[in-house]
Motif scaffolding. Structure first.
Motif, PDB file in Angstrom:
ATOM      1  N   ASN A 169      81.165 -52.911  79.121  1.00 37.89           N
ATOM      2  CA  ASN A 169      80.798 -53.088  80.518  1.00 37.89           C
ATOM      3  C   ASN A 169      79.760 -52.058  80.943  1.00 37.89           C
ATOM      4  O   ASN A 169      78.787 -52.372  81.643  1.00 37.89           O
ATOM      5  CB  ASN A 169      82.072 -52.956  81.365  1.00 37.89           C
ATOM      6  CG  ASN A 169      81.885 -53.439  82.773  1.00 37.89           C
ATOM      7  OD1 ASN A 169      81.347 -52.713  83.596  1.00 37.89           O
ATOM      8  ND2 ASN A 169      82.336 -54.649  83.058  1.00 37.89           N
ATOM      9  N   VAL A 170      79.943 -50.823  80.505  1.00 44.30           N
ATOM     10  CA  VAL A 170      79.012 -49.743  80.842  1.00 44.30           C
ATOM     11  C   VAL A 170      77.638 -50.001  80.230  1.00 44.30           C
ATOM     12  O   VAL A 170      76.601 -49.785  80.871  1.00 44.30           O
ATOM     13  CB  VAL A 170      79.574 -48.388  80.363  1.00 44.30           C
ATOM     14  CG1 VAL A 170      78.518 -47.296  80.437  1.00 44.30           C
ATOM     15  CG2 VAL A 170      80.782 -47.996  81.205  1.00 44.30           C
TER      16      VAL A 170
ATOM     17  N   TRP B 117      74.335 -43.526  73.261  1.00 45.57           N
ATOM     18  CA  TRP B 117      74.207 -44.374  74.449  1.00 45.57           C
ATOM     19  C   TRP B 117      72.802 -44.960  74.526  1.00 45.57           C
ATOM     20  O   TRP B 117      72.612 -46.133  74.875  1.00 45.57           O
ATOM     21  CB  TRP B 117      74.501 -43.570  75.715  1.00 45.57           C
ATOM     22  CG  TRP B 117      75.938 -43.267  75.984  1.00 45.57           C
ATOM     23  CD1 TRP B 117      76.509 -42.032  76.114  1.00 45.57           C
ATOM     24  CD2 TRP B 117      77.003 -44.212  76.165  1.00 45.57           C
ATOM     25  NE1 TRP B 117      77.854 -42.147  76.366  1.00 45.57           N
ATOM     26  CE2 TRP B 117      78.183 -43.473  76.404  1.00 45.57           C
ATOM     27  CE3 TRP B 117      77.074 -45.599  76.145  1.00 45.57           C
ATOM     28  CZ2 TRP B 117      79.418 -44.082  76.630  1.00 45.57           C
ATOM     29  CZ3 TRP B 117      78.310 -46.220  76.366  1.00 45.57           C
ATOM     30  CH2 TRP B 117      79.461 -45.465  76.602  1.00 45.57           C
TER      31      TRP B 117
ATOM     32  N   PRO C 178      87.640 -45.810  84.900  1.00 42.91           N
ATOM     33  CA  PRO C 178      86.548 -46.028  83.939  1.00 42.91           C
ATOM     34  C   PRO C 178      86.437 -47.482  83.496  1.00 42.91           C
ATOM     35  O   PRO C 178      87.438 -48.088  83.101  1.00 42.91           O
ATOM     36  CB  PRO C 178      86.930 -45.117  82.763  1.00 42.91           C
ATOM     37  CG  PRO C 178      88.390 -44.872  82.907  1.00 42.91           C
ATOM     38  CD  PRO C 178      88.693 -44.924  84.365  1.00 42.91           C
ATOM     39  N   PRO C 179      85.242 -48.053  83.549  1.00 44.06           N
ATOM     40  CA  PRO C 179      85.025 -49.396  83.005  1.00 44.06           C
ATOM     41  C   PRO C 179      85.058 -49.353  81.480  1.00 44.06           C
ATOM     42  O   PRO C 179      85.050 -48.276  80.875  1.00 44.06           O
ATOM     43  CB  PRO C 179      83.624 -49.765  83.512  1.00 44.06           C
ATOM     44  CG  PRO C 179      83.239 -48.687  84.481  1.00 44.06           C
ATOM     45  CD  PRO C 179      84.026 -47.478  84.119  1.00 44.06           C
TER      46      PRO C 179
ATOM     47  N   ALA D 247      74.156 -50.501  82.283  1.00 44.23           N
ATOM     48  CA  ALA D 247      73.012 -49.627  82.012  1.00 44.23           C
ATOM     49  C   ALA D 247      71.785 -50.422  81.576  1.00 44.23           C
ATOM     50  O   ALA D 247      70.656 -50.108  81.974  1.00 44.23           O
ATOM     51  CB  ALA D 247      73.389 -48.601  80.946  1.00 44.23           C
TER      52      ALA D 247
ATOM     53  N   TYR E 283      79.395 -49.174  91.611  1.00 44.01           N
ATOM     54  CA  TYR E 283      79.742 -49.082  90.193  1.00 44.01           C
ATOM     55  C   TYR E 283      79.816 -47.631  89.733  1.00 44.01           C
ATOM     56  O   TYR E 283      80.772 -47.225  89.059  1.00 44.01           O
ATOM     57  CB  TYR E 283      78.714 -49.843  89.354  1.00 44.01           C
ATOM     58  CG  TYR E 283      79.124 -50.010  87.907  1.00 44.01           C
ATOM     59  CD1 TYR E 283      79.862 -51.113  87.498  1.00 44.01           C
ATOM     60  CD2 TYR E 283      78.780 -49.064  86.950  1.00 44.01           C
ATOM     61  CE1 TYR E 283      80.252 -51.269  86.175  1.00 44.01           C
ATOM     62  CE2 TYR E 283      79.164 -49.211  85.628  1.00 44.01           C
ATOM     63  CZ  TYR E 283      79.899 -50.314  85.249  1.00 44.01           C
ATOM     64  OH  TYR E 283      80.292 -50.453  83.938  1.00 44.01           O
ATOM     65  N   MET E 284      78.831 -46.831  90.107  1.00 46.46           N
ATOM     66  CA  MET E 284      78.770 -45.462  89.605  1.00 46.46           C
ATOM     67  C   MET E 284      79.841 -44.553  90.201  1.00 46.46           C
ATOM     68  O   MET E 284      80.133 -43.494  89.655  1.00 46.46           O
ATOM     69  CB  MET E 284      77.382 -44.874  89.854  1.00 46.46           C
ATOM     70  CG  MET E 284      76.288 -45.525  89.020  1.00 46.46           C
ATOM     71  SD  MET E 284      76.574 -45.408  87.230  1.00 46.46           S
ATOM     72  CE  MET E 284      76.036 -43.720  86.918  1.00 46.46           C
TER      73      MET E 284
ATOM     74  N   GLU F 184      83.595 -49.776  77.625  1.00 47.35           N
ATOM     75  CA  GLU F 184      82.321 -49.350  77.050  1.00 47.35           C
ATOM     76  C   GLU F 184      81.299 -50.481  77.084  1.00 47.35           C
ATOM     77  O   GLU F 184      80.131 -50.269  77.425  1.00 47.35           O
ATOM     78  CB  GLU F 184      82.527 -48.868  75.618  1.00 47.35           C
ATOM     79  CG  GLU F 184      81.245 -48.387  74.959  1.00 47.35           C
ATOM     80  CD  GLU F 184      81.473 -47.821  73.573  1.00 47.35           C
ATOM     81  OE1 GLU F 184      80.944 -48.412  72.602  1.00 47.35           O
ATOM     82  OE2 GLU F 184      82.176 -46.798  73.460  1.00 47.35           O
TER      83      GLU F 184
ATOM     84  N   ARG G 270      81.070 -41.191  80.127  1.00 49.41           N
ATOM     85  CA  ARG G 270      79.833 -40.618  79.586  1.00 49.41           C
ATOM     86  C   ARG G 270      80.065 -39.754  78.353  1.00 49.41           C
ATOM     87  O   ARG G 270      79.283 -39.771  77.399  1.00 49.41           O
ATOM     88  CB  ARG G 270      79.157 -39.804  80.685  1.00 49.41           C
ATOM     89  CG  ARG G 270      77.708 -39.467  80.449  1.00 49.41           C
ATOM     90  CD  ARG G 270      77.168 -38.764  81.684  1.00 49.41           C
ATOM     91  NE  ARG G 270      77.081 -39.667  82.827  1.00 49.41           N
ATOM     92  CZ  ARG G 270      77.111 -39.273  84.100  1.00 49.41           C
ATOM     93  NH1 ARG G 270      77.250 -37.994  84.392  1.00 49.41           N
ATOM     94  NH2 ARG G 270      77.011 -40.157  85.073  1.00 49.41           N
TER      95      ARG G 270
ATOM     96  N   ILE H 186      74.751 -44.079  82.729  1.00 53.61           N
ATOM     97  CA  ILE H 186      76.084 -44.155  82.128  1.00 53.61           C
ATOM     98  C   ILE H 186      77.141 -43.658  83.108  1.00 53.61           C
ATOM     99  O   ILE H 186      77.015 -42.576  83.675  1.00 53.61           O
ATOM    100  CB  ILE H 186      76.154 -43.338  80.819  1.00 53.61           C
ATOM    101  CG1 ILE H 186      75.039 -43.776  79.863  1.00 53.61           C
ATOM    102  CG2 ILE H 186      77.512 -43.503  80.164  1.00 53.61           C
ATOM    103  CD1 ILE H 186      75.072 -45.254  79.491  1.00 53.61           C
ATOM    104  N   HIS H 187      78.185 -44.448  83.280  1.00 55.65           N
ATOM    105  CA  HIS H 187      79.247 -44.115  84.230  1.00 55.65           C
ATOM    106  C   HIS H 187      79.875 -42.759  83.886  1.00 55.65           C
ATOM    107  O   HIS H 187      80.176 -42.482  82.720  1.00 55.65           O
ATOM    108  CB  HIS H 187      80.324 -45.207  84.203  1.00 55.65           C
ATOM    109  CG  HIS H 187      81.304 -45.101  85.316  1.00 55.65           C
ATOM    110  ND1 HIS H 187      82.354 -44.215  85.295  1.00 55.65           N
ATOM    111  CD2 HIS H 187      81.392 -45.762  86.500  1.00 55.65           C
ATOM    112  CE1 HIS H 187      83.053 -44.337  86.408  1.00 55.65           C
ATOM    113  NE2 HIS H 187      82.488 -45.267  87.154  1.00 55.65           N
TER     114      HIS H 187
END
Length: 300
Positions: free
Chosen positions: A129-130, A171, A124-125, A134, A118-119, A127, A163, A158-159
């Motif tokens: 999803n992120v 966040w 970018p996934p 997290a 994932y990271m 928001e 980020r 956070i990806h």
């Protein structure tokens, strides 16, 4: 001849960095290697869920579960010094009933790989999803859900592709709110996390950098392969340019020496050729062949 006398050691790395060594007899096949590794790691019930990859200079390439002796693969490549020649990996599949037992060796492997995959997603996934990722990782860490815990460890939660879209404090608020809504601690965090990873389209894909040789100008792209399709993303904008179901790929040619890859796409009455330059051309084809073979197994 007693083949056991010619036993040799196979060293493989699992997600999270743990290495395992097993002894194999001369002529052992890929599936025999996977079974031996699973037995050594307490994963006997998951031989069908795991695959063996060979580490090459250009990246990792999946090995087919064939009758071909494993030694032949080692003779064809230069293994980077000090690294395990093989990787044992799980290929995420979308399923409503994942076989994940909390705090089992398989759940730890699946979680470790899920975090890694994932990271490092190049696309970018979303928001939401992120935040979900997290919050689940925060619960996995079992730290107190205190203000500032995410903000102080922003790289952990956070990806990287998304980020900068919010402040660390924002966040922090979003993730803590989501985690608290789930309750803490939870006894099913591993299962919930793996279910989440398997539900994300992007984490079910393997990404490869490539250059699309368009009739006009070359385009930098990501080729992404999952069990159903070949996806093409623009490397700069991250927009999806095309999706070709695996059954629409009529044939392909690979020039490993020059890193050139060509697909003949046949969909209904339309046929056209797609050409790419890719350092991991052979790895891309190997993964497509793997998924096609698995699909045929289920049909037959």
């Amino acid at each position: 001849m007693d083949l056991a006398r010619f036993a040799h050691t196979l060293r493989a790395q699992a997600p999270g960095g743990a290495e395992t060594e097993v002894s194999l007899t001369l002529g052992a096949t890929t599936i025999e290697a996977i079974k031996a590794l699973c037995k050594a790691m307490g994963l006997e019930d998951h031989t069908q869920d795991l695959s063996l990859f060979l580490r090459e200079e250009t990246g990792a390439r999946i090995l087919q579960t064939s009758d071909r002796p494993l030694e032949l693969y080692l003779q064809q490549v230069n293994i980077p010094d000090g690294l395990s020649p093989f990787l044992l990996r799980r290929l995420p599949q979308h399923t409503t009933n994942p076989s994940v037992t909390e705090n089992s060796p398989y759940s730890f492997l699946a979680v470790a790989q899920g975090i890694e995959d994932y990271m490092r997603l190049p696309i970018p996934p979303s928001e939401d999803n992120v935040v979900e990722f997290a919050s689940l990782r925060l619960l996995l860490d079992k730290d107190p859900l205190s203000p500032g815990v995410v903000a102080q460890n922003i790289e952990r939660y956070i990806h990287p592709c998304i980020r900068s879209k919010r402040t660390a404090k924002d966040w922090d608020v979003l993730v803590l709110s989501r985690a608290k809504a789930r309750g803490h601690p939870t006894v099913q965090t591993h299962r919930l996390f793996v279910e989440f990873i398997d539900s994300v389209d992007l984490t079910r894909m393997e990404f490869f950098e490539a250059t699309y040789l368009s009739p006009n100008d070359p385009v930098s792209v990501f080729l992404a392969v999952d069990s159903k399709a070949l996806h093409i993303y623009d490397r700069e904008t991250h927009n999806k340019l095309a999706l070709h179901p695996l059954h629409s790929i009529h044939s392909w040619t690979v020039d490993v020496e020059h890193g050139k890859l060509e697909f003949l796409i046949a969909w209904r009455a339309d046929k056209h050729m797609l050409a790419f330059m890719a350092r991991q051309a052979y790895a891309i084809i190997s993964l497509i062949k793997y998924y096609v073979a698995r699909a045929l197994e289920h049909i037959l």
